[in-house]
Design an enzyme around this catalytic site. Structure first.
Site, PDB file in Angstrom:
ATOM      1  N   LEU A 175       0.841  -1.200   0.000  1.00 58.03           N
ATOM      2  CA  LEU A 175       0.000   0.000   0.000  1.00 58.03           C
ATOM      3  C   LEU A 175       0.870   1.242   0.000  1.00 58.03           C
ATOM      4  O   LEU A 175       1.941   1.253   0.612  1.00 58.03           O
ATOM      5  CB  LEU A 175      -0.842   0.037   1.275  1.00 58.03           C
ATOM      6  CG  LEU A 175      -1.981  -0.966   1.390  1.00 58.03           C
ATOM      7  CD1 LEU A 175      -2.533  -0.936   2.809  1.00 58.03           C
ATOM      8  CD2 LEU A 175      -3.083  -0.609   0.406  1.00 58.03           C
ATOM      9  N   GLU A 220      -9.917   0.471   8.185  1.00 58.80           N
ATOM     10  CA  GLU A 220      -9.572  -0.725   8.964  1.00 58.80           C
ATOM     11  C   GLU A 220      -8.301  -0.465   9.753  1.00 58.80           C
ATOM     12  O   GLU A 220      -7.528   0.427   9.404  1.00 58.80           O
ATOM     13  CB  GLU A 220      -9.293  -1.905   8.018  1.00 58.80           C
ATOM     14  CG  GLU A 220     -10.487  -2.334   7.221  1.00 58.80           C
ATOM     15  CD  GLU A 220     -10.087  -3.241   6.056  1.00 58.80           C
ATOM     16  OE1 GLU A 220      -8.953  -3.754   6.037  1.00 58.80           O
ATOM     17  OE2 GLU A 220     -10.933  -3.410   5.170  1.00 58.80           O
ATOM     18  N   LYS A 251      -4.547  -1.191  10.697  1.00 59.28           N
ATOM     19  CA  LYS A 251      -3.415  -1.765   9.972  1.00 59.28           C
ATOM     20  C   LYS A 251      -2.638  -2.630  10.963  1.00 59.28           C
ATOM     21  O   LYS A 251      -1.898  -2.132  11.809  1.00 59.28           O
ATOM     22  CB  LYS A 251      -2.519  -0.666   9.397  1.00 59.28           C
ATOM     23  CG  LYS A 251      -1.432  -1.230   8.508  1.00 59.28           C
ATOM     24  CD  LYS A 251      -0.738  -0.134   7.720  1.00 59.28           C
ATOM     25  CE  LYS A 251       0.184  -0.711   6.660  1.00 59.28           C
ATOM     26  NZ  LYS A 251       1.206  -1.591   7.176  1.00 59.28           N
ATOM     27  N   ASP A 272      -0.043  -4.986  12.645  1.00 60.98           N
ATOM     28  CA  ASP A 272       1.406  -5.043  12.497  1.00 60.98           C
ATOM     29  C   ASP A 272       1.874  -6.480  12.704  1.00 60.98           C
ATOM     30  O   ASP A 272       2.227  -6.883  13.806  1.00 60.98           O
ATOM     31  CB  ASP A 272       2.045  -4.103  13.530  1.00 60.98           C
ATOM     32  CG  ASP A 272       3.491  -3.812  13.185  1.00 60.98           C
ATOM     33  OD1 ASP A 272       3.927  -4.196  12.081  1.00 60.98           O
ATOM     34  OD2 ASP A 272       4.183  -3.200  14.011  1.00 60.98           O
ATOM     35  N   ARG A 284       3.868 -13.427   1.937  1.00 57.59           N
ATOM     36  CA  ARG A 284       3.915 -12.410   0.889  1.00 57.59           C
ATOM     37  C   ARG A 284       5.152 -12.569  -0.007  1.00 57.59           C
ATOM     38  O   ARG A 284       5.070 -12.424  -1.211  1.00 57.59           O
ATOM     39  CB  ARG A 284       3.905 -11.018   1.529  1.00 57.59           C
ATOM     40  CG  ARG A 284       3.986  -9.922   0.526  1.00 57.59           C
ATOM     41  CD  ARG A 284       3.724  -8.572   1.147  1.00 57.59           C
ATOM     42  NE  ARG A 284       3.653  -7.565   0.120  1.00 57.59           N
ATOM     43  CZ  ARG A 284       4.710  -6.944  -0.383  1.00 57.59           C
ATOM     44  NH1 ARG A 284       5.907  -7.229   0.053  1.00 57.59           N
ATOM     45  NH2 ARG A 284       4.557  -6.040  -1.323  1.00 57.59           N
ATOM     46  N   TYR A 335      -8.467  -9.346   6.016  1.00 56.08           N
ATOM     47  CA  TYR A 335      -8.918  -8.031   5.584  1.00 56.08           C
ATOM     48  C   TYR A 335      -9.229  -7.936   4.099  1.00 56.08           C
ATOM     49  O   TYR A 335      -9.519  -6.854   3.608  1.00 56.08           O
ATOM     50  CB  TYR A 335      -7.918  -6.945   5.974  1.00 56.08           C
ATOM     51  CG  TYR A 335      -6.479  -7.269   5.591  1.00 56.08           C
ATOM     52  CD1 TYR A 335      -6.089  -7.308   4.264  1.00 56.08           C
ATOM     53  CD2 TYR A 335      -5.532  -7.523   6.576  1.00 56.08           C
ATOM     54  CE1 TYR A 335      -4.800  -7.612   3.912  1.00 56.08           C
ATOM     55  CE2 TYR A 335      -4.228  -7.815   6.235  1.00 56.08           C
ATOM     56  CZ  TYR A 335      -3.865  -7.869   4.902  1.00 56.08           C
ATOM     57  OH  TYR A 335      -2.585  -8.165   4.557  1.00 56.08           O
ATOM     58  N   LYS A 368      -9.764   2.214   2.399  1.00 54.57           N
ATOM     59  CA  LYS A 368     -10.014   1.568   1.102  1.00 54.57           C
ATOM     60  C   LYS A 368     -11.318   2.069   0.513  1.00 54.57           C
ATOM     61  O   LYS A 368     -12.315   2.187   1.243  1.00 54.57           O
ATOM     62  CB  LYS A 368     -10.140   0.046   1.288  1.00 54.57           C
ATOM     63  CG  LYS A 368      -8.930  -0.596   1.905  1.00 54.57           C
ATOM     64  CD  LYS A 368      -9.178  -2.062   2.230  1.00 54.57           C
ATOM     65  CE  LYS A 368      -7.935  -2.654   2.867  1.00 54.57           C
ATOM     66  NZ  LYS A 368      -8.147  -3.995   3.408  1.00 54.57           N
ATOM     67  N   LYS A 374      -0.052   5.909   8.479  1.00 51.12           N
ATOM     68  CA  LYS A 374       0.758   5.306   9.545  1.00 51.12           C
ATOM     69  C   LYS A 374       0.858   6.249  10.729  1.00 51.12           C
ATOM     70  O   LYS A 374       1.082   7.448  10.546  1.00 51.12           O
ATOM     71  CB  LYS A 374       2.155   5.018   9.020  1.00 51.12           C
ATOM     72  CG  LYS A 374       2.178   3.900   7.998  1.00 51.12           C
ATOM     73  CD  LYS A 374       3.059   2.793   8.506  1.00 51.12           C
ATOM     74  CE  LYS A 374       3.480   1.880   7.387  1.00 51.12           C
ATOM     75  NZ  LYS A 374       4.822   1.424   7.526  1.00 51.12           N
ATOM     76  N   CYS A 384      32.408  -8.479  35.489  1.00 50.35           N
ATOM     77  CA  CYS A 384      31.035  -8.632  35.956  1.00 50.35           C
ATOM     78  C   CYS A 384      30.746  -7.631  37.083  1.00 50.35           C
ATOM     79  O   CYS A 384      31.511  -7.552  38.046  1.00 50.35           O
ATOM     80  CB  CYS A 384      30.836 -10.059  36.451  1.00 50.35           C
ATOM     81  SG  CYS A 384      29.233 -10.312  37.225  1.00 50.35           S
ATOM     82  N   CYS A 416      30.353  -9.791  40.482  1.00 48.15           N
ATOM     83  CA  CYS A 416      31.386 -10.612  41.128  1.00 48.15           C
ATOM     84  C   CYS A 416      32.797 -10.257  40.675  1.00 48.15           C
ATOM     85  O   CYS A 416      33.763 -10.810  41.189  1.00 48.15           O
ATOM     86  CB  CYS A 416      31.114 -12.096  40.887  1.00 48.15           C
ATOM     87  SG  CYS A 416      31.453 -12.601  39.202  1.00 48.15           S
ATOM     88  N   CYS A 456      29.086 -13.613  32.096  1.00 48.81           N
ATOM     89  CA  CYS A 456      29.988 -13.743  33.235  1.00 48.81           C
ATOM     90  C   CYS A 456      30.244 -15.242  33.393  1.00 48.81           C
ATOM     91  O   CYS A 456      29.307 -16.019  33.551  1.00 48.81           O
ATOM     92  CB  CYS A 456      29.343 -13.179  34.503  1.00 48.81           C
ATOM     93  SG  CYS A 456      30.216 -13.714  35.990  1.00 48.81           S
ATOM     94  N   CYS A 469      29.008 -16.397  41.321  1.00 51.09           N
ATOM     95  CA  CYS A 469      28.443 -15.072  41.056  1.00 51.09           C
ATOM     96  C   CYS A 469      27.011 -15.057  41.628  1.00 51.09           C
ATOM     97  O   CYS A 469      26.149 -15.817  41.164  1.00 51.09           O
ATOM     98  CB  CYS A 469      28.461 -14.829  39.552  1.00 51.09           C
ATOM     99  SG  CYS A 469      27.774 -13.248  39.075  1.00 51.09           S
TER     100      CYS A 469
END
Ligand code: IVH
Length: 670
Positions: free
Chosen positions: A84, A114, A116, A118, A137, A226, A289, A313, A407, A410, A425, A431
């Protein structure tokens, strides 16, 4: 039960189960309890095992998965999957509306708005109401055939019940993951030392391309449709088509809206920009649409996208704030995660105080300095992330953020495996957060399930020098607990009972509980079933480990690292002495069922219809046979599935080894 009655019952159960799937996953309005649903499904699975010839490709039992796809085949789309055109601005949206009106002068134009979604786009074709193929796709012209994995998604109909749909049609939609499931998947990944997915979309995309469909089933993907594509279109508008598809059983979001003019479209956009955080899944905008199919046809397409639709968007919500400090958290596997402490800032309705920085590379890429003004974004991601630095505000004497060499807990020198982003570590046994983390993991419900030994009690016992390793848990004495703060007789008994009861936990869970990096509950099960006992795993070479189903180099390396450490072997011995299960028990999956395959070596290759390769291998052992890895003179049978390569079959015929199908194998053991 004879075949005829079984066939009728199977048909009834399939219909019934699909109906309840629809009630639960599409309408979110179940009519029966989960228990009753499971009863129906179990009955179906049982009948299908008894009468494998009656198993239908679109039986609801397929939703549990099991089939392995080594390589996804490429399929050409019947209707190209276009993208789109998109915009972030209201002006551009108004221009889109004018363009549309100019191209169809003098006519009223209605739009369907509608969400969109994700996620990952999917096209699913149906023939005579039965799901035929699901394709990603890809590049829009051709995509990957992911049918087996898509069939595990409960809200996607496998067979339609109504009969007013076209003989052939394709539904387009978006495969998504809800926030709740996404967070669970990530928590599980962190638990086994894997890096978490960045967002639900990546997680959905990764799940869809997994080889083992039973693993896909566990990911609990969902799908919103959709669009309808068919050569035999009855509807004259997009909204009628969606309504019809909804009646046939497809999950179409109730948040679609028919708008009569641009103003109504804008209102829809404003509403969702404000309320998108209330949805249990991610959207990144709104799709607009033209409703009339005739008008859509007149408007046509540009090279890449339709002129009759556009996506608006949402801007990722971002803000800027000050970086106060970076702290480094140490996980139970020793993985170091940098976390940014921020000056609290309001973002997408919540106050953000922290942002994950993932790893050292990320810090370097951002060129982060202390007290920098940073941009924080909450886009698709649940956890806010730092997307950049406002360099104009950096103080000249600002100190660069340097990933530590040792670390923070420790002081051990940190390590980084080649090719991995994470630092670790190595001081596993001394630790503190690693020790405590390992104990917490060990006592966890999914592992040894020791009631009463929660985080706080572990912390106390550790501080009081009572436990240092997981094996110490089995030497805790009652008076030691009673001496702790706030611990009475009742708690002490509860803890000791929990510890005692944990000795009954089966081997596969013990293997998970001991906390080998990359060995989560599923991998532990696979290792336990393949090797049968800890001693066989300890003895196994990396090559032998890789021969086990779905064990790759990374896991094999980690398992070898673990058992090549003499301290770990001592730990295992102490746990053995405490009475924990270190081999698969008689009544578990590997129990002998018969001696029908005694003395027979069978090599299994390819993918199968009814059982996964791993299950077939297990069945060979359950019936007294041996699994071979390559065809040789010692091989008695080559069990061949659908997409087996030619080399093994050729070798088998050269050597006179009998080649059998899945059904022939099932006959051998029946
Ligand atoms: S319609 C010809 N509707 O957005 C255009 N797409 O660039 C057909 N998407 O990857 C797409 N929600 O998967 C449409 N309600 C929706 C959508 C949607 C998400 C995705 C779609 C595609 C991308 C379009």
């Amino acid at each position: 039960m004879n075949k005829e009655t079984a066939s009728e019952r199977i048909e009834y159960l399939c219909k019934e189960i699909e109906h309840h799937n629809y009630r639960y996953y599409v309408l979110a309005d179940p009519q029966i309890s989960d228990f009753d649903f499971d009863q129906l499904l179990n009955e179906l699975i049982h009948l299908e095992i008894l009468f494998p010839e009656l198993v239908n490709d679109n039986s609801p039992s397929q939703r549990i998965g099991g089939q392995i796809t080594k390589e996804f085949t490429t399929v050409k789309h019947k209707y190209p999957m276009l993208s789109l055109g998109n915009t972030y601005s209201e002006e551009e949206l108004a221009e889109f509306d004018s363009r549309v009106r100019k191209l169809i002068p003098g006519e009223e134009v209605h739009y369907v708005c509608e969400l969109k979604f994700d996620g990952v786009a999917i096209g699913i074709s149906y023939i005579n109401g039965v799901l035929r193929q699901a394709v990603t796709r890809g590049d829009g012209v051709q995509g990957d055939d992911v049918t087996t994995n898509v069939k595990t998604i409960r809200s996607i109909p496998l067979k339609l019940n109504k009969n007013n749909f076209p003989n052939e049609f394709e539904m387009r939609g978006e495969i998504i993951l809800t926030h709740a499931i996404f967070e669970k998947i990530n928590a599980d990944r962190i638990e086994i030392g894997e890096s978490p997915f960045a967002n639900p979309r990546n997680s959905a995309a990764g799940s869809l391309k997994m080889q083992d469909s039973s693993e896909v089933a566990k990911r609990k993907l969902d799908c919103f449709f959709y669009a309808l594509y068919t050569d035999d279109l009855k509807a004259t508008t997009h909204s009628d088509a969606l309504n019809a598809a909804s009646n046939w059983g497809f999950k179409i979001s109730e948040h679609r809206k028919l708008c009569n003019n641009l103003e109504e479209v804008m209102n829809y956009i404003h509403y969702w920009d404000k309320h998108r955080d209330d949805l249990p899944f991610d959207i990144d905008g709104v799709v607009i649409k033209v409703n009339s199919y005739r008008q859509q046809e007149e408007l046509g397409f540009t090279a890449k996208s339709p002129r009759w639709a556009i996506s608006y968007k949402f801007k990722a919500e971002s803000s800027s704030t000050k970086l106060l400090s970076v702290v480094y958290q140490v996980g139970r596997t020793g993985a170091i995660t940098p976390v940014a402490n921020l000056k609290p800032v309001l973002l997408a309705g919540t106050t953000v105080r922290r942002a994950s920085l993932h790893n050292a590379d990320q810090i370097e890429k951002l060129d982060l300095h202390l007290e920098d003004t940073v941009f924080v974004e909450k886009g698709g991601e649940i956890i806010p992330k730092i997307t950049g630095v406002d360099f104009s505000k950096r103080k000249s004497d600002a100190a660069v953020v340097v990933f530590p060499e040792v670390c923070p807990e420790c002081g051990s020198k940190l390590q980084r495996v080649d090719g991995e982003a994470q630092h670790y570590c190595p001081n596993e046994d001394a630790c503190p957060p690693q020790i405590k983390g390992k104990m917490e993991h060990f006592t966890n419900r999914k592992a040894m399930n020791i009631d009463g030994l929660g985080i706080e009690t572990i912390e106390l016992l550790y501080r009081e020098n009572i436990i240092h390793t997981i094996a110490d848990i089995y030497s805790i004495r009652k008076e030691q607990i009673l001496n702790l703060e706030r611990m009475g007789e009742k708690s002490a008994v509860n803890i000791l009972d929990g510890i005692e009861k944990s000795k009954e936990i089966p081997f596969e869970r013990v293997l998970f509980a001991i906390g080998i990096r990359y060995v989560g509950d599923t991998v532990a099960k696979k290792l336990a079933r393949h090797f049968g006992s800890i001693d066989s795993i300890i003895k196994a070479t990396s090559e032998q480990l890789i021969e086990a189903p779905e064990i790759g180099e990374k896991i094999a390396w980690s398992v070898r690292q673990f058992f090549d450490n003499p301290d770990k072997l001592l730990l295992i011995n102490r746990l053995k002495e405490a009475g924990l299960h270190f081999s698969i028990s008689e009544d578990s999956a590997n129990a002998k069922l018969s001696d029908k395959l005694k003395g027979q070596t069978i090599v299994v290759t390819g993918s199968f219809e009814q059982y996964s390769r791993e299950e077939l291998k297990q069945m060979i052992e359950q019936h007294g046979g041996k699994n071979g890895s390559s065809v040789s003179k010692k091989t008695n049978y080559l069990l061949v599935g659908s997409d087996a390569g030619p080399s093994k079959t050729e070798k088998a015929s050269e050597m006179g080894v009998k080649v059998i199908s899945e059904n022939e194998f099932l006959e051998l053991i029946s």
